[in-house]
Write a protein that holds these residues in place. Sequence first.
Motif, mmCIF file in Angstrom:
data_model
loop_
_atom_site.group_PDB
_atom_site.id
_atom_site.type_symbol
_atom_site.label_atom_id
_atom_site.label_comp_id
_atom_site.label_asym_id
_atom_site.label_seq_id
_atom_site.Cartn_x
_atom_site.Cartn_y
_atom_site.Cartn_z
ATOM 1 N N ALA A 201 2.436 -1.286 22.338
ATOM 2 C CA ALA A 201 1.551 -2.541 22.176
ATOM 3 C C ALA A 201 2.081 -3.673 22.818
ATOM 4 O O ALA A 201 1.468 -4.420 23.681
ATOM 5 N N MET B 82 -6.157 -5.062 15.629
ATOM 6 C CA MET B 82 -6.384 -5.915 16.838
ATOM 7 C C MET B 82 -7.017 -5.286 17.845
ATOM 8 O O MET B 82 -7.553 -6.117 18.755
ATOM 9 N N PRO C 252 -5.619 -14.633 23.195
ATOM 10 C CA PRO C 252 -5.774 -13.202 22.783
ATOM 11 C C PRO C 252 -4.617 -12.777 22.320
ATOM 12 O O PRO C 252 -4.624 -11.834 21.460
ATOM 13 N N LEU D 16 2.400 -9.961 15.720
ATOM 14 C CA LEU D 16 2.575 -8.535 14.705
ATOM 15 C C LEU D 16 3.363 -7.661 15.373
ATOM 16 O O LEU D 16 4.302 -6.844 14.739
ATOM 17 N N PRO E 26 -1.527 -10.852 18.254
ATOM 18 C CA PRO E 26 -0.781 -9.366 18.147
ATOM 19 C C PRO E 26 0.585 -9.276 18.791
ATOM 20 O O PRO E 26 1.676 -8.561 18.148
ATOM 21 N N TYR F 283 1.282 -3.549 26.463
ATOM 22 C CA TYR F 283 -0.063 -3.974 26.761
ATOM 23 C C TYR F 283 -0.250 -5.514 26.600
ATOM 24 O O TYR F 283 -1.164 -6.135 27.506
ATOM 25 N N ILE F 284 0.218 -5.983 25.608
ATOM 26 C CA ILE F 284 0.228 -7.507 25.274
ATOM 27 C C ILE F 284 0.718 -8.473 26.517
ATOM 28 O O ILE F 284 0.339 -9.601 26.724
ATOM 29 N N ASP G 123 -11.469 -9.543 21.610
ATOM 30 C CA ASP G 123 -10.910 -10.756 21.093
ATOM 31 C C ASP G 123 -12.204 -11.485 20.514
ATOM 32 O O ASP G 123 -13.008 -11.862 21.431
ATOM 33 N N LEU H 51 -2.148 -9.914 28.289
ATOM 34 C CA LEU H 51 -2.886 -10.833 27.690
ATOM 35 C C LEU H 51 -2.430 -12.138 27.901
ATOM 36 O O LEU H 51 -1.113 -12.276 27.726
ATOM 37 N N GLU I 32 -12.440 -11.336 25.325
ATOM 38 C CA GLU I 32 -11.442 -10.187 26.160
ATOM 39 C C GLU I 32 -10.903 -9.207 25.346
ATOM 40 O O GLU I 32 -10.942 -9.133 24.234
ATOM 41 N N ALA I 33 -10.890 -7.851 26.169
ATOM 42 C CA ALA I 33 -10.620 -6.560 25.512
ATOM 43 C C ALA I 33 -8.844 -6.720 25.501
ATOM 44 O O ALA I 33 -8.266 -7.065 26.273
ATOM 45 N N ARG I 34 -8.723 -6.149 24.065
ATOM 46 C CA ARG I 34 -7.278 -6.159 23.833
ATOM 47 C C ARG I 34 -6.755 -4.859 23.580
ATOM 48 O O ARG I 34 -7.435 -4.083 22.645
ATOM 49 N N MET I 35 -5.648 -4.465 24.097
ATOM 50 C CA MET I 35 -5.109 -2.935 23.628
ATOM 51 C C MET I 35 -6.159 -1.844 23.605
ATOM 52 O O MET I 35 -6.175 -1.105 22.924
ATOM 53 N N THR I 36 -7.121 -1.946 24.818
ATOM 54 C CA THR I 36 -7.987 -0.793 24.536
ATOM 55 C C THR I 36 -7.784 0.175 25.661
ATOM 56 O O THR I 36 -8.354 1.545 25.938
ATOM 57 N N PHE I 37 -6.697 -0.044 26.578
ATOM 58 C CA PHE I 37 -6.144 0.972 27.267
ATOM 59 C C PHE I 37 -7.316 1.191 28.216
ATOM 60 O O PHE I 37 -7.440 2.211 28.996
#
Lengths: 149, 500
Positions: free
Chosen positions: A25, B182, A42, A49, A46, A28-29, B186, A32, B191-196
């Motif tokens: 995670a 999550m 955004p 968390l 996350p 990936y974060i 968003d 963002l 915005e796309a989050r952690m969608t790989f």
Amino acid sequence: MKSLAWRGNIDFYSGLLLVAVAGVALLYIRTLAIGTVLEMGPGYFPLGLALVLLGMGLCLLVKGLLVSGPPVGMFYLRPLFFILLSFAAFGVLVERAGLILAILVQVAIAHFASRETTWRESSITGVALAATSAVVFVWLLKIPVELLP
Amino acid sequence: MMDVFSLLGHGFAVAATPMNLFFCLVGAVCGTLIGVLPGLGPVATISLLLPATYALDPLAAIIMLSGIYYGAQYGGSTTAILVNIPGESTSVVTAIDGYKMAQQGRAGEALAIAAIGSFIAGCFGTLVIALLGPPLALMTQKFASPDYFSLMVLGLVSAVVLANGSAFRAVSMIFLGLLLGMVGMDMNTGEARMTFGLIELSDGINFVALVMGLFGVAEVISNLEGVSTRIVNHSKIDSIWPSFKVLKGAWGAVTRGTLIGTIFGILPGGGATIASFSAYALEKRIAKDPSRFGNGAIEGVAGPESANNAAAQTSFVPLLTMGIPTSATMALMVGALTLHGIAPGPMIISRQPDLFWGLIASMFLGNAMLVIINLPMIGIWVRLLNVPYRILYLVIAVICAIGVYSVNNSSFDVYMTVGFTLLGYVLRKLDAEPAPLLMGFVLGPMVEENFRRSLITSHGDPMAFLQRPISLALLLISAALLISIVMPSVRKRRVEVFAE
């Protein structure tokens, strides 16, 4: 640690799992926008968390290394493998070969998950399931899926 | 007071249409069915039938899904009494004295008392929803975002209380669930989050795939471990009509069980399972002769069975009035309502009175149907136990696959189920419960939304959560609950309760 045959305990592996998830995670974060408290991006929530999860995971990991705990339950690979495979097969086939074939193949694979199944019973169950599903899901509930290839 | 009854009357008018009655019956029958069958709980079944309700009118869908939940409380006791296998976790204690009674040839008595107690408790619990619902919703409408945030925290903490085992690990499961929640777009920036990079994930992780994997399919795999035991049912049921003497003996236990269940159902961290355990413990404690317990005491059946049904009804109170689920099943109801475009919360009662009062009226009707389904038709359900698991699991697997697929007609969701099944199986082996994870997952987006909104209105001051009295009170209750679990004395008692 405790002995040469130390196999880890539930705390250790739970910790490992959480750290791994938090790690993925966090990777990936990074992509963002985090933002500030006043203007949260955004990634703000996350990130929080994931950091908490990482911290908790590390705690469990360390606890698992230091304190002996209950061992991890036995994995039964036979039902696990065949049930998962049967679902994957359904997913692959349902749009390519139609619902009836997908169900028959799923039942055929899931048949191996238990040692107690007999081919006679499983075949009857499979055919009955295919027929009932065709009527209930496609005909009555009108799920847009082809019955045959 | 009169107002409530006229509204309830309106509810009956809404619920008594042939269509809604039919779905109420379907829910009650399905609930009894899964309650009888061990290895398929209400959580898995509701998620299984969730996609099928998509085409229905929202009220019919909710009526049916809640029918499954409280119906399972009836069905669970049947197998507990007849074959010593609790169909649901809520019936575990019922098996202790219920099975003994069956062995003594008093199965009919036990079943009748369980059903009558359940009916009384179910109706009382439903009445409590009707009476408490409107004032609580009115109170919740005054909530601002910090209060909502704290309310969600309380909801999450209650998931820890419910979980069996270490509180620390349960909290970590909540955070895992929150993080999974999550995934997706968003809400504020789009915005796309952690969608790989997967388009399929832009709407978030499919709820049904997650639940079905974690609860349904993982459960099937666990059941296939080892050799299945053939269920043998020796007890004959001669008369299902209890004598006056038995009724008199059970009356007190039914009343006490109903009250305990009603309170536990509303409280965060309560729930039907704990309610039934507590009712059993209470009956044993106040009995003149505690040694009767474990040897076929009627109170040991009447108390817990009334408690679990009352709790199953009143656990709808926090959901319908404040929009927070207090158990995994209620988390599913949030999912179901959202699927039908209804935001769970205080506005349901004022904006959708038909839905609220219709649902309540349907609960009365459903409980009445369940008594008929369970008592005179008991023979049919017992015969169902003879269907061997080697056939049943194939049926469950196929229905799960079709169910998941049909939510979005996407194969991707089926693959996701495979992934979550694996996760669910691993968590089982690590002795970590998936229920707190589900709670976190469902509440995740709402928690974030209210957290962000609160801090924006308070100009980034985190004290906002402590300055509002409602929010402060909710946080204090959460903290007290959390501390009480960690405290050694309570912890010991909790272990005892779960161990029994």
